[in-house]
Design an enzyme around this catalytic site. Structure first.
Site, mmCIF file in Angstrom:
data_model
loop_
_atom_site.group_PDB
_atom_site.id
_atom_site.type_symbol
_atom_site.label_atom_id
_atom_site.label_comp_id
_atom_site.label_asym_id
_atom_site.label_seq_id
_atom_site.Cartn_x
_atom_site.Cartn_y
_atom_site.Cartn_z
ATOM 1 N N ARG A 1 0.824 -1.210 0.000
ATOM 2 C CA ARG A 1 0.000 0.000 0.000
ATOM 3 C C ARG A 1 0.860 1.262 0.000
ATOM 4 O O ARG A 1 0.383 2.344 -0.336
ATOM 5 C CB ARG A 1 -0.938 -0.031 1.212
ATOM 6 N N ASP B 1 0.166 2.786 8.297
ATOM 7 C CA ASP B 1 -0.474 4.076 8.557
ATOM 8 C C ASP B 1 0.364 4.925 9.513
ATOM 9 O O ASP B 1 0.413 6.163 9.379
ATOM 10 C CB ASP B 1 -1.878 3.881 9.121
#
Length: 319
Positions: A135, A239
């Site tokens: 990601r 994240d």
């Protein structure tokens, strides 16, 4: 919308001028009336705080808000169908990038029907390995300016996204996040990841979902190799790495916490894979990541914020 600012020890504050600019931005972006909002700004860099109240109209953007949605999925087709159906119905979603981690399985036809069938661009990426860091390795050339990183177990309304988008257009260097968390310093000087905020403040925005500018993917692609290795080792914390690099670049809190009106986590309905949080070590690994990232960069860049954005008819946030 209600915007409250009470940032201490930071150069980023809400003032009469900045709120006025925000109002002007809304009038330029909007065409079709959607809801009434309310903005309140509190500036604490003076001896007596300025309390400024405005009432204006939030309108639905037609040719301005164009999101690229990034979704990574693994063995949760039942949830993926619901999430893609939700985003597929949104006028503001321009394209969807799907990271397909079911390496031995074909991409089901319903994914194309729900996105391409609704005249949206659909980019399917099939990595060679099932790594969470995939990601972080996407090219900004695939994206619109406004990039929405979303988990495959979250349903959110388009109006909430447009509310976040309006604030993001005002502060494009910040992450807009709908799930807010914090870290804290322990007596021994190490850092602890919290499942909640800390004393009414947050320092971390989660991808449930998070909105950020595509330009950050240039910096994200160039993260130290040790960061990618850490993310894949714990299968976690990508994240956190994003929050770190944004805070490092802007030298401030990484983003703004948006309180959604219509937001549902559907991970408890998964039939096969319950998700990363089902791992008993999920939260302890995030604490390890905070400390490893701090060691990698040589300091803790995350800063606290207590700026919140919500709709005027929402109940007050309980801190």
């Amino acid at each position: 919308m209600f915007l409250r600012a009470r940032k201490k020890g930071s150069a980023t504050i809400l003032t009469l001028v900045s709120i006025a600019m925000f109002m002007m931005l809304y009038s330029m972006l909007s065409t079709t009336v959607e809801e009434q909002i309310f903005i309140r700004g509190i500036s604490t860099n003076t001896s007596s705080a300025d309390n400024v109240n405005f009432s204006l109209t939030v309108k639905k953007q037609d040719d301005v808000a164009r999101f690229t949605v990034i979704i990574m999925t693994y063995k949760r087709n039942d949830l993926l169908r619901k999430v893609l159906n939700n985003f597929g119905q949104m006028d503001s979603v321009n394209r969807v990038i799907l990271l397909w981690h079911n390496l031995d399985d074909p991409v089901p036809a319903f994914t194309y029907d729900l996105i391409e069938g609704r005249a949206k661009q659909f980019i399917v990426i099939r990595p060679r390995r099932n790594l969470l860091s995939n990601r972080l390795r996407l090219s900004q050339d695939l994206m619109t300016d406004a990039v929405l990183i979303s988990d495959d177990d979250t349903l959110i309304s388009e109006q909430d996204l447009l509310r976040a988008y309006a604030v993001w257009k005002w502060m494009p260097d910040r992450i807009m996040g709908f799930t807010c968390r914090a870290h804290r310093v322990l007596p021994d000087g190490s850092y602890d990841y919290l499942r909640t905020m800390f004393e009414g403040r947050y320092s971390i925005l989660l991808p449930g979902p998070m909105l950020l500018h595509r330009k950050y993917f240039t910096a994200i692609n160039k993260l130290p190799a040790s960061v990618f290795k850490m993310v894949d080792h714990y299968n976690n914390c990508d994240d956190l790495a994003i929050n770190f690099i944004v805070s490092i670049i802007i030298k401030d809190a990484s983003g703004i916490c948006i309180i959604p009106k219509k937001y549902v986590k559907i991970d408890n309905t998964a039939k096969k894979f319950a998700g990363l949080k089902a791992d008993d070590k999920h939260y302890s690994n995030r604490t390890k990541c905070l400390n490893e990232l701090t060691d990698i960069y040589g300091y803790m860049p995350l800063q606290y914020s207590d700026v919140f954005v919500s709709a005027v008819d929402q109940k007050p946030l309980k801190l």
